[in-house]
Design a protein around this motif. Sequence first.
Motif, PDB file in Angstrom:
ATOM      1  N   VAL A 403       0.731  -0.975  -0.042  1.00  0.00           N
ATOM      2  CA  VAL A 403      -0.002  -0.083   0.008  1.00  0.00           C
ATOM      3  C   VAL A 403       0.765   1.100  -0.097  1.00  0.00           C
ATOM      4  N   GLY A 404       0.782   1.843  -1.059  1.00  0.00           N
ATOM      5  CA  GLY A 404       1.718   3.144  -1.299  1.00  0.00           C
ATOM      6  C   GLY A 404       1.048   4.340  -0.818  1.00  0.00           C
ATOM      7  N   MET A 405      -0.070   4.427  -0.952  1.00  0.00           N
ATOM      8  CA  MET A 405      -1.035   5.519  -0.491  1.00  0.00           C
ATOM      9  C   MET A 405      -2.400   5.224   0.063  1.00  0.00           C
ATOM     10  N   VAL A 406      -3.060   5.489   0.779  1.00  0.00           N
ATOM     11  CA  VAL A 406      -4.534   5.256   1.259  1.00  0.00           C
ATOM     12  C   VAL A 406      -5.104   6.346   2.130  1.00  0.00           C
ATOM     13  N   LEU A 428      -0.643   1.329   5.475  1.00  0.00           N
ATOM     14  CA  LEU A 428       0.291   2.044   4.771  1.00  0.00           C
ATOM     15  C   LEU A 428       1.893   1.369   4.680  1.00  0.00           C
ATOM     16  N   GLY A 429       2.203   0.883   3.628  1.00  0.00           N
ATOM     17  CA  GLY A 429       3.584   0.542   3.649  1.00  0.00           C
ATOM     18  C   GLY A 429       3.484  -1.113   3.638  1.00  0.00           C
ATOM     19  N   ARG A 430       2.109  -1.602   3.933  1.00  0.00           N
ATOM     20  CA  ARG A 430       2.029  -3.184   4.072  1.00  0.00           C
ATOM     21  C   ARG A 430       1.577  -3.708   2.798  1.00  0.00           C
ATOM     22  N   THR A 436      -3.244  -8.185   6.151  1.00  0.00           N
ATOM     23  CA  THR A 436      -3.287  -6.830   6.218  1.00  0.00           C
ATOM     24  C   THR A 436      -4.471  -6.103   6.680  1.00  0.00           C
ATOM     25  N   VAL A 437      -5.385  -6.588   5.958  1.00  0.00           N
ATOM     26  CA  VAL A 437      -6.686  -6.043   6.183  1.00  0.00           C
ATOM     27  C   VAL A 437      -7.273  -6.413   7.500  1.00  0.00           C
ATOM     28  N   TYR A 460     -23.385  -1.701  15.578  1.00  0.00           N
ATOM     29  CA  TYR A 460     -23.605  -1.958  14.011  1.00  0.00           C
ATOM     30  C   TYR A 460     -22.676  -1.126  13.271  1.00  0.00           C
ATOM     31  N   ARG A 461     -22.434  -0.051  13.738  1.00  0.00           N
ATOM     32  CA  ARG A 461     -21.677   1.226  12.692  1.00  0.00           C
ATOM     33  C   ARG A 461     -20.314   0.741  12.818  1.00  0.00           C
ATOM     34  N   LEU A 462     -19.756   0.286  13.963  1.00  0.00           N
ATOM     35  CA  LEU A 462     -18.291  -0.026  14.062  1.00  0.00           C
ATOM     36  C   LEU A 462     -17.972  -1.323  13.194  1.00  0.00           C
ATOM     37  N   LEU A 463     -19.138  -2.451  13.376  1.00  0.00           N
ATOM     38  CA  LEU A 463     -18.773  -3.666  12.528  1.00  0.00           C
ATOM     39  C   LEU A 463     -18.838  -3.320  11.044  1.00  0.00           C
ATOM     40  N   THR A 464     -19.841  -2.459  10.773  1.00  0.00           N
ATOM     41  CA  THR A 464     -20.107  -2.391   9.308  1.00  0.00           C
ATOM     42  C   THR A 464     -19.124  -1.480   8.482  1.00  0.00           C
ATOM     43  N   ALA A 465     -18.283  -0.571   9.435  1.00  0.00           N
ATOM     44  CA  ALA A 465     -17.199   0.202   8.923  1.00  0.00           C
ATOM     45  C   ALA A 465     -15.814  -0.731   8.708  1.00  0.00           C
ATOM     46  N   GLN A 466     -15.942  -1.857   9.474  1.00  0.00           N
ATOM     47  CA  GLN A 466     -14.707  -2.758   9.203  1.00  0.00           C
ATOM     48  C   GLN A 466     -15.256  -3.683   8.333  1.00  0.00           C
ATOM     49  N   ASN A 467     -16.406  -3.924   8.295  1.00  0.00           N
ATOM     50  CA  ASN A 467     -16.715  -4.926   6.825  1.00  0.00           C
ATOM     51  C   ASN A 467     -16.585  -4.195   5.534  1.00  0.00           C
ATOM     52  N   LEU A 468     -16.900  -2.818   5.860  1.00  0.00           N
ATOM     53  CA  LEU A 468     -16.664  -2.164   4.355  1.00  0.00           C
ATOM     54  C   LEU A 468     -15.245  -2.153   3.950  1.00  0.00           C
ATOM     55  N   LEU A 469     -14.242  -2.009   4.884  1.00  0.00           N
ATOM     56  CA  LEU A 469     -12.923  -2.316   4.436  1.00  0.00           C
ATOM     57  C   LEU A 469     -12.659  -3.646   3.536  1.00  0.00           C
ATOM     58  N   ARG A 470     -13.128  -4.498   4.411  1.00  0.00           N
ATOM     59  CA  ARG A 470     -13.121  -5.970   3.712  1.00  0.00           C
ATOM     60  C   ARG A 470     -13.714  -5.909   2.263  1.00  0.00           C
TER      61      ARG A 470
END
Length: 488
Positions: A403-406, A428-430, A436-437, A460-470
């Motif tokens: 990951v060069g930029m995020v 970043l950098g990984r 990594t995710v 729900y909000r916190l879990l959903t935010a994590q799942n959106l990264l996935r």
Amino acid sequence: MASEVSTALRFILNDEDVVLTHLRATETLLDFLRLNKGLRGSKEGCAEGDCGACTVLVGRLRGDRLVYETINACIAFVGSLHGTHVVTVEHLSPVNGPLHPVQQAMVDYHGSQCGFCTPGIVMSLYGLWMEEPQPGTAAIERALQGNLCRCTGYAPILCAARAISSYSQVEADPLVAERQAMRAQLRALNGPTVDIGEGKDRLIVPANVDDLAEIYAANPEATLVSGATDVGLWVTKFMRDIGPMIHIGHLEELHRIEEGQGALTLGAGVTYTEATGAIARHFPQLSELWDRIGGAQVRNAGTIGANVANGSPIGDTPPPLIVLGAHVVLRKGLERREVRLRDFFVAYGKQDRQPGEFVEKIIVPYLPVGERLACYKITKRRDEDISALCGAFRIFVNDDGDVGMVRIAFGGMAATPKRAKAVEAALLGRPWNSATVDAAMGAFGEDYQPISDMRASAQYRLLTAQNLLRRFYLESIGEGERLARAVA
């Protein structure tokens, strides 16, 4: 103050010239139609621009064009209508005369049952028919996003929408055939700044942006009103007294779209509808989000500049604009300054904006080649709903697979739209891979401590935010698209 000032607000209602010298600042178009003019075809259902029972058409000059668009009369203020042509359902056919083709199609295809929502649906289909005489199903569904009906279901309404042109050619419709004459009438209404009323009922309609800058600097306590898709609810739901008002939705200078070499520049008055084409050309990754911002009536009236300027933590446009590195140009009088959007939001209800200063334009750099962008809106219902949370993701993966930029930003997760800096640091950098995710997901708790409310719980909000990264990761490697096709 502007050198020339008019003390009358003027617009055309159906075929009547309306001249108002006294008006409550908070008077809505729907109240004016029903209570003052006895035009009761437009109904009040939700009083928040959600159900569409109050839908009317408003014709506005856009350069040399006269454009008719649907809006919600329940949250539109009469003061915003200077120099426009307002068309209600009563104007479609003469008393005891033949029905308009849209109305006749609704009758013949059994598109109406109780009838409460029908006038609004008719007006939405009328607006669509004038622009697309042979609309496809997707266009019809978009046009009806802001019209809720629980009686018949939508199948007969869709059939009626497809059949309208079999009753008449759109060129014969009065609003189409008489465009040139109506353009001339509306041009004659445009002139100097309008200033009527006193105190909380003072209404100002500036003639141009320079007048706006001068007037707002001298009256910083006034409320700037563009599309009123949010401000309207301050009145209809919270009964707030928000006068005096300065109406700015008509200012041509604020509707400019510049597709430059390195960035897209949007005037603060550009509506979601007006920006649709430019967004699709330069940021196609945001097209799905764009179609889910309210219904057509909201997109026709709501502006990107106001969505940014009011600083709502659940606004849909700030998360993607933040990750794209957008800047806002702020103006006070003759002075301008530029602020990075990520720094514009200071705290809940507070932005880096001085009294008398307003957002004039938004500059959005294009996405560099090789970078990936995505935005996800999570709501209780798919269309026309406020976000429980909205996440935007931007990433560059270098040739080594690292990951060069995020950039990651969310709305609905904090008191303001906010970057996920801890999550970014964890990525970043990984290597851009599943491990990594997974490791970065824990960092969401460092960035956000969301609240529970009627739209979603904090958990729900916190879990959903994590799942959106996935989800973003899976889509970036093609797995998300494969899984989506498998489910479909």
